[in-house]
Motif scaffolding. Structure first.
Motif, short mmCIF file in Angstrom:
data_model
loop_
_atom_site.label_atom_id
_atom_site.label_comp_id
_atom_site.label_asym_id
_atom_site.label_seq_id
_atom_site.Cartn_x
_atom_site.Cartn_y
_atom_site.Cartn_z
N THR A 19 1.36 12.66 3.25
CA THR A 19 1.21 11.33 3.83
C THR A 19 -0.24 11.08 4.18
O THR A 19 -0.92 11.96 4.73
N GLY A 20 -0.72 9.87 3.87
CA GLY A 20 -2.07 9.46 4.24
C GLY A 20 -2.02 8.16 5.00
O GLY A 20 -1.04 7.42 4.93
N ALA A 21 -3.09 7.85 5.72
CA ALA A 21 -3.16 6.61 6.48
C ALA A 21 -3.32 5.41 5.55
O ALA A 21 -2.94 4.29 5.89
N ASN A 22 -3.90 5.65 4.36
CA ASN A 22 -4.09 4.60 3.36
C ASN A 22 -4.13 5.27 1.99
O ASN A 22 -4.02 6.49 1.88
N GLU A 23 -4.27 4.48 0.94
CA GLU A 23 -4.23 5.04 -0.41
C GLU A 23 -5.38 6.00 -0.67
O GLU A 23 -5.20 7.03 -1.32
N ASP A 24 -6.57 5.69 -0.17
CA ASP A 24 -7.72 6.58 -0.37
C ASP A 24 -7.46 7.94 0.26
O ASP A 24 -7.73 8.98 -0.36
N GLU A 25 -6.96 7.94 1.48
CA GLU A 25 -6.68 9.20 2.15
C GLU A 25 -5.56 9.96 1.44
O GLU A 25 -5.64 11.18 1.29
N MET A 34 0.85 -1.18 0.00
CA MET A 34 0.00 0.00 0.00
C MET A 34 0.89 1.24 0.00
O MET A 34 1.83 1.35 0.76
N LYS A 35 0.56 2.17 -0.85
CA LYS A 35 1.32 3.42 -0.97
C LYS A 35 0.63 4.49 -0.12
O LYS A 35 -0.56 4.71 -0.25
N THR A 36 1.40 5.13 0.75
CA THR A 36 0.82 6.13 1.65
C THR A 36 1.59 7.45 1.66
O THR A 36 1.24 8.34 2.43
N ARG A 37 2.61 7.58 0.80
CA ARG A 37 3.41 8.81 0.80
C ARG A 37 3.66 9.29 -0.62
O ARG A 37 3.77 8.50 -1.55
N LEU A 38 3.79 10.60 -0.74
CA LEU A 38 4.11 11.20 -2.03
C LEU A 38 4.88 12.48 -1.78
O LEU A 38 4.51 13.27 -0.92
N ASN A 39 5.97 12.67 -2.52
CA ASN A 39 6.74 13.91 -2.45
C ASN A 39 6.40 14.74 -3.67
O ASN A 39 6.71 14.35 -4.79
N CYS A 40 5.76 15.86 -3.45
CA CYS A 40 5.40 16.76 -4.55
C CYS A 40 6.67 17.45 -5.04
O CYS A 40 7.54 17.79 -4.23
N PRO A 41 6.79 17.68 -6.33
CA PRO A 41 7.96 18.40 -6.84
C PRO A 41 8.16 19.78 -6.21
O PRO A 41 9.27 20.31 -6.22
N CYS A 42 7.11 20.38 -5.62
CA CYS A 42 7.26 21.68 -4.97
C CYS A 42 7.97 21.57 -3.63
O CYS A 42 8.28 22.58 -3.01
N GLY A 43 8.19 20.34 -3.17
CA GLY A 43 8.89 20.14 -1.90
C GLY A 43 7.99 19.68 -0.77
O GLY A 43 8.48 19.33 0.30
N GLU A 44 6.70 19.68 -0.98
CA GLU A 44 5.75 19.26 0.05
C GLU A 44 5.76 17.73 0.15
O GLU A 44 5.75 17.02 -0.85
N HIS A 45 5.80 17.23 1.38
CA HIS A 45 5.75 15.79 1.63
C HIS A 45 4.35 15.46 2.14
O HIS A 45 3.93 15.96 3.19
#
Length: 48
Positions: free
Chosen positions: A14-20, A1-12
């Motif tokens: 995080t969600g508890a699950n993929e839907d969030e 399950m993927k719960t993190r994403l780093n936006c190219p603008c520098g924002e990190h």
């Protein structure tokens, strides 16, 4: 399950699950990057 994403603008993001995570990313895009709309699959493709 993927719960993190780093936006190219520098924002990190995080969600508890993929839907969030998808909801959080879409809100971030709306507020910070108008006009950049991505599908759930596109968001999860770049998430980890």
């Amino acid at each position: 399950m993927k719960t993190r994403l780093n936006c190219p603008c520098g924002e990190h993001l995080t969600g508890a699950n993929e839907d969030e995570l998808v909801d959080i990313v879409r809100k971030h895009l709306t507020e910070n990057h108008p006009g950049h709309d991505y599908s759930r699959d596109e968001i999860l493709f770049i998430a980890y």
